[in-house]
Every structure is written in C-alpha cells, then in structure tokens.
Write a protein that holds these residues in place. Structure first.
Motif, mmCIF file in Angstrom:
data_model
loop_
_atom_site.group_PDB
_atom_site.id
_atom_site.type_symbol
_atom_site.label_atom_id
_atom_site.label_comp_id
_atom_site.label_asym_id
_atom_site.label_seq_id
_atom_site.Cartn_x
_atom_site.Cartn_y
_atom_site.Cartn_z
ATOM 1 N N GLU A 20 12.811 4.215 -7.904
ATOM 2 C CA GLU A 20 13.788 4.607 -6.885
ATOM 3 C C GLU A 20 13.089 5.127 -5.647
ATOM 4 O O GLU A 20 13.465 4.799 -4.513
ATOM 5 N N ASN A 21 12.075 5.960 -5.836
ATOM 6 C CA ASN A 21 11.312 6.454 -4.692
ATOM 7 C C ASN A 21 10.672 5.313 -3.913
ATOM 8 O O ASN A 21 10.667 5.310 -2.677
ATOM 9 N N ALA A 22 10.135 4.343 -4.630
ATOM 10 C CA ALA A 22 9.473 3.215 -3.975
ATOM 11 C C ALA A 22 10.477 2.390 -3.172
ATOM 12 O O ALA A 22 10.167 1.925 -2.059
ATOM 13 N N LEU A 23 11.666 2.195 -3.711
ATOM 14 C CA LEU A 23 12.704 1.471 -2.977
ATOM 15 C C LEU A 23 13.104 2.230 -1.708
ATOM 16 O O LEU A 23 13.328 1.637 -0.649
ATOM 17 N N ARG A 24 13.171 3.539 -1.815
ATOM 18 C CA ARG A 24 13.503 4.370 -0.651
ATOM 19 C C ARG A 24 12.432 4.204 0.431
ATOM 20 O O ARG A 24 12.744 4.070 1.623
ATOM 21 N N VAL A 25 11.175 4.184 0.021
ATOM 22 C CA VAL A 25 10.082 4.029 0.976
ATOM 23 C C VAL A 25 10.084 2.620 1.576
ATOM 24 O O VAL A 25 9.824 2.446 2.776
ATOM 25 N N ALA B 263 0.839 -1.202 0.000
ATOM 26 C CA ALA B 263 0.000 0.000 0.000
ATOM 27 C C ALA B 263 0.872 1.250 0.000
ATOM 28 O O ALA B 263 0.640 2.188 -0.777
ATOM 29 N N CYS B 264 1.895 1.259 0.857
ATOM 30 C CA CYS B 264 2.810 2.404 0.919
ATOM 31 C C CYS B 264 3.610 2.549 -0.373
ATOM 32 O O CYS B 264 3.837 3.665 -0.859
ATOM 33 N N ILE B 265 4.035 1.418 -0.933
ATOM 34 C CA ILE B 265 4.790 1.444 -2.184
ATOM 35 C C ILE B 265 3.925 1.981 -3.325
ATOM 36 O O ILE B 265 4.391 2.763 -4.161
ATOM 37 N N ASN C 227 9.117 -15.319 -17.437
ATOM 38 C CA ASN C 227 10.073 -14.710 -18.362
ATOM 39 C C ASN C 227 9.387 -14.042 -19.549
ATOM 40 O O ASN C 227 9.793 -12.959 -19.990
ATOM 41 N N PHE C 228 8.333 -14.656 -20.059
ATOM 42 C CA PHE C 228 7.695 -14.122 -21.266
ATOM 43 C C PHE C 228 6.842 -12.884 -20.979
ATOM 44 O O PHE C 228 6.386 -12.220 -21.910
ATOM 45 N N LEU C 229 6.613 -12.573 -19.698
ATOM 46 C CA LEU C 229 5.835 -11.385 -19.355
ATOM 47 C C LEU C 229 6.710 -10.160 -19.117
ATOM 48 O O LEU C 229 6.229 -9.020 -19.200
ATOM 49 N N SER C 230 7.964 -10.370 -18.795
ATOM 50 C CA SER C 230 8.869 -9.247 -18.521
ATOM 51 C C SER C 230 9.260 -8.557 -19.820
ATOM 52 O O SER C 230 9.431 -9.197 -20.858
ATOM 53 N N ALA C 231 9.399 -7.241 -19.736
ATOM 54 C CA ALA C 231 9.844 -6.464 -20.895
ATOM 55 C C ALA C 231 11.369 -6.498 -20.988
ATOM 56 O O ALA C 231 12.051 -6.732 -19.987
ATOM 57 N N PRO C 232 11.942 -6.272 -22.171
ATOM 58 C CA PRO C 232 13.402 -6.193 -22.291
ATOM 59 C C PRO C 232 13.946 -5.100 -21.365
ATOM 60 O O PRO C 232 13.413 -3.989 -21.314
ATOM 61 N N ILE C 233 14.994 -5.426 -20.633
ATOM 62 C CA ILE C 233 15.550 -4.482 -19.652
ATOM 63 C C ILE C 233 16.306 -3.371 -20.379
ATOM 64 O O ILE C 233 17.190 -3.635 -21.200
ATOM 65 N N THR C 234 15.938 -2.145 -20.064
ATOM 66 C CA THR C 234 16.602 -0.980 -20.667
ATOM 67 C C THR C 234 17.307 -0.104 -19.633
ATOM 68 O O THR C 234 18.092 0.754 -20.003
ATOM 69 N N GLU C 235 16.991 -0.332 -18.339
ATOM 70 C CA GLU C 235 17.576 0.522 -17.306
ATOM 71 C C GLU C 235 17.607 -0.212 -15.974
ATOM 72 O O GLU C 235 16.766 -1.078 -15.710
ATOM 73 N N LYS C 236 18.600 0.155 -15.139
ATOM 74 C CA LYS C 236 18.681 -0.386 -13.782
ATOM 75 C C LYS C 236 18.430 0.721 -12.770
ATOM 76 O O LYS C 236 18.815 1.867 -12.979
ATOM 77 N N VAL C 237 17.778 0.344 -11.657
ATOM 78 C CA VAL C 237 17.582 1.273 -10.545
ATOM 79 C C VAL C 237 17.866 0.512 -9.249
ATOM 80 O O VAL C 237 17.765 -0.708 -9.209
ATOM 81 N N PRO C 238 18.219 1.233 -8.162
ATOM 82 C CA PRO C 238 18.506 2.673 -8.136
ATOM 83 C C PRO C 238 19.838 2.985 -8.804
ATOM 84 O O PRO C 238 20.672 2.104 -8.984
ATOM 85 N N LYS C 239 20.003 4.251 -9.157
ATOM 86 C CA LYS C 239 21.254 4.678 -9.762
ATOM 87 C C LYS C 239 22.362 4.692 -8.714
ATOM 88 O O LYS C 239 22.167 5.121 -7.580
ATOM 89 N N LYS C 240 23.520 4.178 -9.096
ATOM 90 C CA LYS C 240 24.668 4.268 -8.202
ATOM 91 C C LYS C 240 25.179 5.701 -8.167
ATOM 92 O O LYS C 240 24.978 6.478 -9.104
ATOM 93 N N LYS C 241 25.861 6.028 -7.097
ATOM 94 C CA LYS C 241 26.279 7.417 -6.888
ATOM 95 C C LYS C 241 27.185 7.929 -8.002
ATOM 96 O O LYS C 241 27.200 9.113 -8.310
ATOM 97 N N ASN C 242 27.948 7.031 -8.617
ATOM 98 C CA ASN C 242 28.873 7.489 -9.658
ATOM 99 C C ASN C 242 28.258 7.418 -11.052
ATOM 100 O O ASN C 242 28.928 7.621 -12.042
ATOM 101 N N ASP C 243 26.957 7.064 -11.130
ATOM 102 C CA ASP C 243 26.297 7.011 -12.445
ATOM 103 C C ASP C 243 26.056 8.424 -12.964
ATOM 104 O O ASP C 243 25.799 9.339 -12.208
#
Length: 584
Positions: free
Chosen positions: A269-274, A215-217, A568-584
């Motif tokens: 990223e916000n959701a992971l923080r929460v 619910a919070c997420i 596997n067949f439901l996931s979309a092709p990965i285009t990005e990773k989160v959260p961003k690392k500090k040096n990204d």
C-alpha cells in the motif's frame, strides 16, 4: 570442523553449510565444498562468517549498470566491516535499449534465474544490485520467491547534459527532440548533436521513468537503506550507500529478517501511494503487481484508483514536471517525500533497517527549503499520476498517466485509426496518404503480453508525420502495450484483456467512434454489445503459440497486465488484496 553446530541444528544451517550439494553424505558434501573454495585462497576463519551473496549484473550491454565494479567493491567493504563474507556472482543483466524483442520479455527469466541462484548457492542474505527498468522488479520478484533476507541496492541515475545552453537528460528529452526532428523543427545536424548530450554518464534515466520509479518504490517498500533511491550513479554518496547496504545485509542475516517480513500488504500500500505521488511510470503498476503476486497479494485496481483521489503528485520531475533526479536527490530524495506523505502511510511496517518506517522517517535529518517535493496542499497535480479506466473496450481495466496527458484530450470522442500490429504501424504511420485527422484516436493492437510478445513499450505511438509537421503535439492513443515511464501524452495503456487473446480491442475497426472520459473512468467503443459479439464470431482470434524454448514457456504461462505479466506458475496463491478500500 565440518559438522553442523548446535546452533544450526536449532535454527537451520548457516553460511557455507546451507544448501549442501547432494552426494549422499552431508559431511562429505561440506568437506568437498570447503576444499574447493579454499582453492580460491579462503581460510577457515573467513568461511565461518555469515555469507552474503551479491548479484553482479554488470554487462557491456548495460550502461545503466556501468558503475557495477565500484558498487560491488563498496558492498564487499561494508560486508567485511560488519563481519560477513561477501560472495558476488553473475546473473542476467537486461538493458532497455539492447533487449530484443523487449526487456519485458526477459524480466521473468531474470527473476527465475535470480531466485534459483539464491536457492542453489549458500548465502545467509542477498544484496540485489539493479537499476535499469526491469532489473529491480526481476530481482525483487526472485528474492520474494526465494524467501531469504534480502536488500536492494540501486545503481543510481545518470547526470544531465547540456545542449545549446538547455539542460537535457534521458529519456523524456530524447522523445521530445525526436518529435521535433520528425516534425522538421530541427535538422539532421542538431539531432546528432543532441544525441551526444542526452546520456552524459553511466546510470539510469535522469527523469521519473521506470528506473527511477522502481528505485523509489524499492525504498517505499522498505527494501533499501534510507535515502538509497536517489543518489546519482557516479557520486561518492552512491558508493557510501553501497557500503552501508553491505553492512546492513550482514545484520539482516544475523537477525534472520526474511523478505516476507518486509514485503507485507501494508508495505505494498505504501509503495502504491508513492507510485501515485511521484507521478511515476505506468510500468510501476505492472511490476508492483508482479512482486506482490509472488507474496500472494493482488493489486485491486479500483481501490488503487480511489487511493489516487487522495494522493496528489508531489514530485516536480519530468515527464510530469520539470526537474531531474539530481534535483530530487538535492532536495532530500525519498526521505523528503516520505516525510511529506507521512499522514497517508502505514508507519508500522518493517524495513531492512530492522526499524519501522515511522521510526526511519522520524530519524531523518531536519527539513530545508527546496522546490522539487511539493506539499500536500500545494501539489503539482491534484490527484495521483495514474488513473484506472474501464468500459467495454477494457473490461479488465486500462490505465492512463493523467499527470503527463493533455488536459483538453482527457474528455474526448474520436474516430479510430487502427493499426493491427507494430509492423503495420511502422509501415503506415508516416504515409502521407494515411487517412488521419488531429481529433482522431490512434489504436494499436497486438502489443500485449502475448501479442508482441513481451508487451513492448510501443504504446507511445508517434504522431503521424504529416500531422506532426502541422504542429500537432498530442493525440489520444490506445493500445494493449506499455510505454516508457519517460514518455508523455494522452495515452491509454495496458488494455485488458489484450487483443491477442480475443479482448475487445481485437475487434476495433477503422472509423469506429471511441470515447475517453478520464473524469468518469471510461474507455468505450461506441458500438452495441450485439455488434461487438458478432465481430468476435466473424473474426475469431488465434492465440500466439510456439513449439520450443523460452518463447513457448512465455506464451503458455504469461498472465495479463493486471496480474503483473508474470508466469502463472510463479505467482503465489492470492490471500489478500491491496490497497484496502475505505469500508474494509
């Protein structure tokens, strides 16, 4: 009357003109559709409005959704007030205590049904009504894949009860009292008595378990109206939230604010923080990984762990704290938490209100004194609730809910006491002749995504009865399964790869030494690489298979915990990773 309008030819069909059944004649398809729906008493004036779908997940097997009729009525009222046409329809409803072998086994099926029903039926926006643990992630997964404007409505938490003058609520107190009963601290009469008080109303668990976490997420992702996460199920405020949700769904349809504009990498990223700040359920990480995967976003576990170093636990709720969801709501709910977390959040992300998260936070009412949401400089736990572990026992990662663990056990080396599967555990855990000591480490295999199947919440291994009677309250426990968000203890979960596909956990033997170091992020089997490889050769694993039905689909397609236990067949092709690392 049946022809597509000029506006529709430019932006695509709207309302009942969407997704016409194929009869080979588009205008006849619309003519026939209107003829049948008019049989239910609808007028052309009603049918010209934007259509808002509403998922009806009510079920006699699901007391968490026991307020569904009232919620649907309130949503419909809001839709009509805003000029839309509400159309509710049934979908699968999953309850934790009534799903065999486990609710997680059915989450992907619910997500598929939700997606396909959204696509199959004409609607300009969808209101997703869910609450019990797997329903909200399943709905968000399905809606993410369907791609239309969507808004989440939470069913709300249950109230708390009272047992002999002590406030109690499901389900952290369920586990606490059951542990007392197993240890002989309370008798049969009292365990029956407390059973009457743990769930005093409909609604989801009253602690920061998986339902409350999701619910919070959902609100952190921008998928609910502001303040939508915390009002209890049986309150007038929950009904007002439902009405507001219906109104907002019509605006989403008019604005064509599709879900992909909300579920962005920055929103995850916000959701992971929460998740970290609430001391939320470890299941939240699995579900977020699955939802993100539908949008082509992968959760970087190592970056998530680093995020936890700067995100303390701020919510004083069980099992990490002392309070209940009623108290969180009285303290202002998610608006209070998001205001506190504001320096750490991405504020320019869009929400279902059409405003950015920063604008939503700024519009919140004034702060007031409360004791549930702590400040960043005075948290209840200095780091995020979840820590990520790696090592030769979990090369793909494992997690521990450090905020609910015993501090003295988070740096520990002990002898493995191994159970090959859930049945082996059930057969031997209470055997008075079981060779086990308090300093040992309990290991349970074959309860991962494929092993069980469905990755049940069996990772909360019970303390062996003979130790419980000696007063032992916690031990290090390791598995490739999950545990309830309401549970507590020094428990390592989601060991990846799982034992059923040949992960190192499959080759742990009784008497092996295992080292847990949360400080160093390590979970290690203290044998040589050569010995581990030899054990794998000597005892090759046969992956579970099935010949038909949903079980075959599940075993053929399910992925591992770090990918969300999605197909596997439901996931979309990965285009990005989160959260961003500090040096990204």
């Amino acid at each position: 009357m049946t022809k597509l309008t000029k506006n529709e030819s430019q932006i695509g069909p709207i309302g009942l003109n969407k997704g016409l059944t194929s009869y080979g004649d588009q205008e006849f398809s619309l003519f026939l559709r209107k003829a049948f729906i008019k049989g239910a008493g609808f007028s052309d004036k009603a049918l010209d409005r934007p259509v808002i779908g509403i998922t009806n997940t009510g079920s006699s097997y699901n007391p968490c959704h026991g307020n569904m009729p009232q919620l649907i009525e309130a949503v419909k009222r809001g839709v009509l007030m805003a000029g839309g046409l509400p159309m509710d329809f049934p979908t699968i409803s999953i309850h934790e205590s009534f799903a065999n072998p486990t609710s997680m086994y059915l989450r992907n099926l619910m997500s598929m049904e939700t997606e396909e029903m959204i696509k199959a039926q004409p609607m300009d926006a969808i209101v997703l009504i869910g609450g019990c643990d797997k329903t909200v992630p399943a709905q968000l997964m399905g809606a993410a894949s369907a791609g239309i404007p969507a808004i989440q409505l939470i069913t709300g938490s249950m109230l708390t009860g009272s047992h002999r003058g002590e406030r109690v609520g499901a389900c952290t107190d369920c586990r606490r009292y059951w542990a007392k009963f197993r240890a002989g601290e309370i008798d049969q009469e009292e365990i029956v008595e407390v059973n009457e008080q743990l769930v005093p109303s409909v609604g989801t668990c009253s602690v920061m378990g998986t339902a409350s976490t999701m619910a919070c997420i959902a609100e952190a992702l921008g998928m609910t109206v502001p303040g939508g996460a915390s009002p209890p199920a049986v309150t007038a405020q929950r009904m007002r939230i439902a009405e507001q949700t219906g109104e907002q769904a019509v605006q989403l349809a008019k604005d064509r604010l599709t879900i992909d504009k909300i579920l962005t990498p920055a929103a995850f990223e916000n959701a992971l923080r929460v998740l970290l700040a609430t001391g939320g359920s470890t299941n939240g990480l699995v579900h977020l990984s699955a939802i993100a995967g539908r949008m082509g976003v992968a959760i970087d576990l190592d970056a998530f762990h680093a995020m936890g170093q700067s995100t303390p636990v701020l919510i004083d709720l069980k099992p990490s704290g002392q309070h209940y969801m009623e108290d969180f709501d009285a303290a202002g709910g998610m608006p209070t938490l998001l205001r506190t977390l504001k320096p750490l959040l991405n504020l320019d992300v869009l929400t279902v209100t059409g405003q950015t998260l920063g604008q939503v936070i700024d519009a919140y009412g004034p702060t007031y004194p409360q004791e549930v949401v702590k400040s960043l400089d005075k948290p209840i736990y200095p780091q995020g609730g979840i820590a990520v572990l790696r090592g030769n026992l979990a090369p793909g990662g494992a997690i521990i809910k450090q905020s609910a663990a015993q501090a003295s056990l988070m740096e520990h080396t002990g002898r493995a006491v191994v159970f090959e599967n859930a049945q082996d555990l059930a057969n031997r855990i209470d055997d008075p002749d079981l060779d086990v000591q308090p300093e040992d480490i309990l290991v349970l295999k074959n309860i991962g995504p494929k092993g069980a199947p469905g990755m049940p919440e069996a990772g909360y291994l019970p303390i062996p009865k003979k130790l419980a009677k000696q007063g032992v309250k916690d031990m290090v426990r390791i598995s490739d399964g999950r545990m309830s968000g309401t549970a507590f203890g020094t428990i390592v979960l989601h060991v990846t790869p799982e034992s059923a596909i040949g992960g190192p956990l499959a080759h742990v033997q009784n008497g092996d030494q295992i080292r847990l170091s949360v400080k160093n992020r390590l979970i290690e089997l203290l044998i040589s690489d050569q010995e581990l490889a030899q054990r794998s050769l000597n005892n090759p694993v046969q992956e579970p298979k099935a010949t038909r039905g949903y079980l075959k689909l599940f075993l053929d397609e399910v992925n591992q915990a770090d990918q969300g236990v999605d197909f596997n067949f439901l996931s979309a092709p990965i285009t990005e990773k989160v959260p961003k690392k500090k040096n990204d």
